[in-house]
Enzyme design. Structure first.
Site, short mmCIF file in Angstrom:
data_model
loop_
_atom_site.label_atom_id
_atom_site.label_comp_id
_atom_site.label_asym_id
_atom_site.label_seq_id
_atom_site.Cartn_x
_atom_site.Cartn_y
_atom_site.Cartn_z
N ASP A 62 0.82 -1.22 0.00
CA ASP A 62 0.00 0.00 0.00
C ASP A 62 0.85 1.27 0.00
O ASP A 62 2.07 1.22 0.20
CB ASP A 62 -0.98 0.00 1.19
CG ASP A 62 -0.38 -0.59 2.46
OD1 ASP A 62 0.85 -0.58 2.60
OD2 ASP A 62 -1.15 -1.07 3.31
N HIS A 92 -7.80 -5.01 9.77
CA HIS A 92 -7.46 -4.77 8.36
C HIS A 92 -6.16 -5.48 7.98
O HIS A 92 -5.29 -5.69 8.81
CB HIS A 92 -7.45 -3.28 7.99
CG HIS A 92 -6.29 -2.48 8.51
ND1 HIS A 92 -6.41 -1.15 8.88
CD2 HIS A 92 -4.98 -2.77 8.69
CE1 HIS A 92 -5.24 -0.70 9.26
NE2 HIS A 92 -4.36 -1.65 9.15
N ASN A 133 -8.26 -3.10 13.90
CA ASN A 133 -9.63 -3.36 13.43
C ASN A 133 -9.69 -4.56 12.48
O ASN A 133 -10.70 -4.78 11.82
CB ASN A 133 -10.22 -2.11 12.75
CG ASN A 133 -9.47 -1.72 11.47
OD1 ASN A 133 -8.53 -2.39 11.07
ND2 ASN A 133 -9.89 -0.64 10.83
N GLU A 139 -9.99 -2.19 4.71
CA GLU A 139 -10.68 -1.89 5.97
C GLU A 139 -11.93 -2.76 6.08
O GLU A 139 -12.43 -3.28 5.08
CB GLU A 139 -11.09 -0.41 5.98
CG GLU A 139 -9.92 0.57 5.88
CD GLU A 139 -9.16 0.77 7.20
OE1 GLU A 139 -9.09 -0.18 8.01
OE2 GLU A 139 -8.62 1.87 7.40
C1 F6R Z 1 1.16 -1.49 6.13
C2 F6R Z 1 -0.08 -2.25 6.19
C3 F6R Z 1 -0.96 -2.22 7.39
C4 F6R Z 1 -0.20 -2.51 8.70
C5 F6R Z 1 -1.15 -2.45 9.89
C6 F6R Z 1 -0.41 -2.66 11.20
O1 F6R Z 1 1.80 -1.68 4.89
O2 F6R Z 1 -0.39 -2.90 5.26
O3 F6R Z 1 -2.00 -3.16 7.24
O4 F6R Z 1 0.38 -3.78 8.61
O5 F6R Z 1 -1.81 -1.21 9.92
O6 F6R Z 1 0.47 -1.60 11.41
P1 F6R Z 1 1.52 -1.62 12.61
O7 F6R Z 1 2.51 -2.67 12.31
O8 F6R Z 1 2.14 -0.24 12.60
O9 F6R Z 1 0.73 -1.89 13.85
#
Ligand code: F6R
Length: 249
Positions: free
Chosen positions: A67, A138, A136, A143
Site C-alpha cells: 500500500d 485490516h 480493526n 478496511e
Molecule cells: C502497512 C499495512 C498495514 C499494517 C497495519 C499494522 O503496509 O499494510 O496493514 O500492517 O496497519 O500496522 P503496525 O505494524 O504499525 O501496527
C-alpha cells in the site's frame, strides 16, 4: 492456518526473518510482497543483518508493497516509499528497479490501480506475502467492509486507522484520508502468506481472525481460506486464544 506463538516481539521478528530468508534461499528470484508500519521493522533489521553477514542476497529478488498513502510524495518522510527505502532497500542489494510501490502521485487513480495489478501479474504473482494486521482486523489497507475487493484500489481510511497511524505524523489532520492498497484477492493469490501480530492492541483482531467467522468485516479472517498461511504472534497478541490450540515457542 498455522499459528506460532512466541515469547515476545523480538522472537517473532527473528522467526519471520528466518521464514523470509528460507524463501529467498529456495527461490532466489522470488517476488516478495512487503508491508510497512511498526511491526515489520524488527524483521527488516534481521534481514539486513543476514545480508551484511553474507548469509543471503537480494540481487535476484523483486518486491511489491501492499500500500501507499494517496498523494503523499515519495520523498515525504511518512510515505511508504520513503519508509521502505530508508528502513530496508537502501541497506540491502535489491536492484532499485526491482522494488515496486503504488505511485501516490499518479494522475489517474483507476489507471494506477490497473497498472499495479498488471505489474504483479507480469512478475508472475507474489511468492511470499508479509502482512501486519490493524487493530480493526485490516490487512494492507483493506478496511472492514461488506465487500471483498479483488485488485488494487483506492480506499477511504477509517477513523480508527487514521487514529492508529497519527503517531507517525505531527497531528491526525496530517494523516492522508485515502490510500492505494492491494485487494484481498491480490493477497489471497500469494503462494505463501506470513502474518505477524504483536502487542495487546492486536489481541481482539487476532482472536477474530483465527476463531471468528470468515467475513470482510474482519478482513484478516479471509486468510482462513488460504492454503498456506502462517501467523506469528507474541503472547500479548495471542492472549485471547485458547493455549491448548497452539504451541508456544
Ligand atoms: C502497512 C499495512 C498495514 C499494517 C497495519 C499494522 O503496509 O499494510 O496493514 O500492517 O496497519 O500496522 P503496525 O505494524 O504499525 O501496527
Amino acid at each position: 492456518m498455522k499459528l506460532i506463538v512466541t515469547r515476545n516481539y523480538e522472537e517473532a521478528s527473528t522467526l519471520a526473518a528466518n521464514y523470509m530468508a528460507a524463501q529467498i534461499l529456495m527461490k532466489p528470484n522470488c517476488v516478495l510482497g512487503l508491508a510497512t508500519g511498526s511491526t515489520p521493522l524488527g524483521i527488516y533489521h534481521h534481514l539486513i543483518k543476514m545480508y551484511q553477514d553474507h548469509r543471503i542476497t537480494f540481487r535476484s529478488v523483486s518486491s511489491v508493497n501492499l500500500d501507499e498513502y494517496y498523494q503523499l510524495p515519495p520523498d515525504h518522510p511518512q510515505s511508504y516509499h520513503h519508509y521502505m527505502h530508508s528502513e530496508f532497500f537502501n541497506q540491502i542489494d535489491i536492484p532499485a528497479d526491482a522494488t515496486h510501490l503504488p505511485n501516490a502521485l499518479a494522475e489517474d487513480p483507476a489507471q494506477e490501480c490497473r497498472r499495479y495489478d498488471r505489474l504483479i501479474d507480469h512478475l508472475g504473482g507474489i511468492d511470499f506475502q508479509l502482512l501486519g494486521i490493524g487493530a480493526n482486523g485490516h490487512i494492507a489497507f483493506n478496511e472492514p467492509s461488506d465487500d471483498i475487493p479483488n485488485g488494487t484500489h483506492l480506499v477511504d481510511l477509517t477513523e480508527s486507522t487514521i487514529d492508529a497511524n497519527k503517531r507517525f505524523f505531527s497531528s491526525a489532520s496530517e494523516v492522508p484520508r485515502k490510500a492505494y492498497t492491494m485487494g484481498i484477492g491480490s493477497i489471497l493469490r500469494a503462494r505463501k502468506i506470513l502474518l505477524i501480530a504483536t502487542g495487546t492492541n492486536k489481541a481482539q483482531a487476532l482472536q477474530e481472525t483465527v476463531c471468528g467467522p470468515v467475513t470482510p468485516r474482519v478482513p484478516a479472517s479471509l486468510l482462513q481460506l488460504h492454503g498456506d498461511t502462517t501467523i506469528l504472534a507474541d503472547r500479548e497478541a495471542a492472549q485471547l486464544l485458547d493455549e491448548r490450540n497452539f504451541h508456544v515457542n
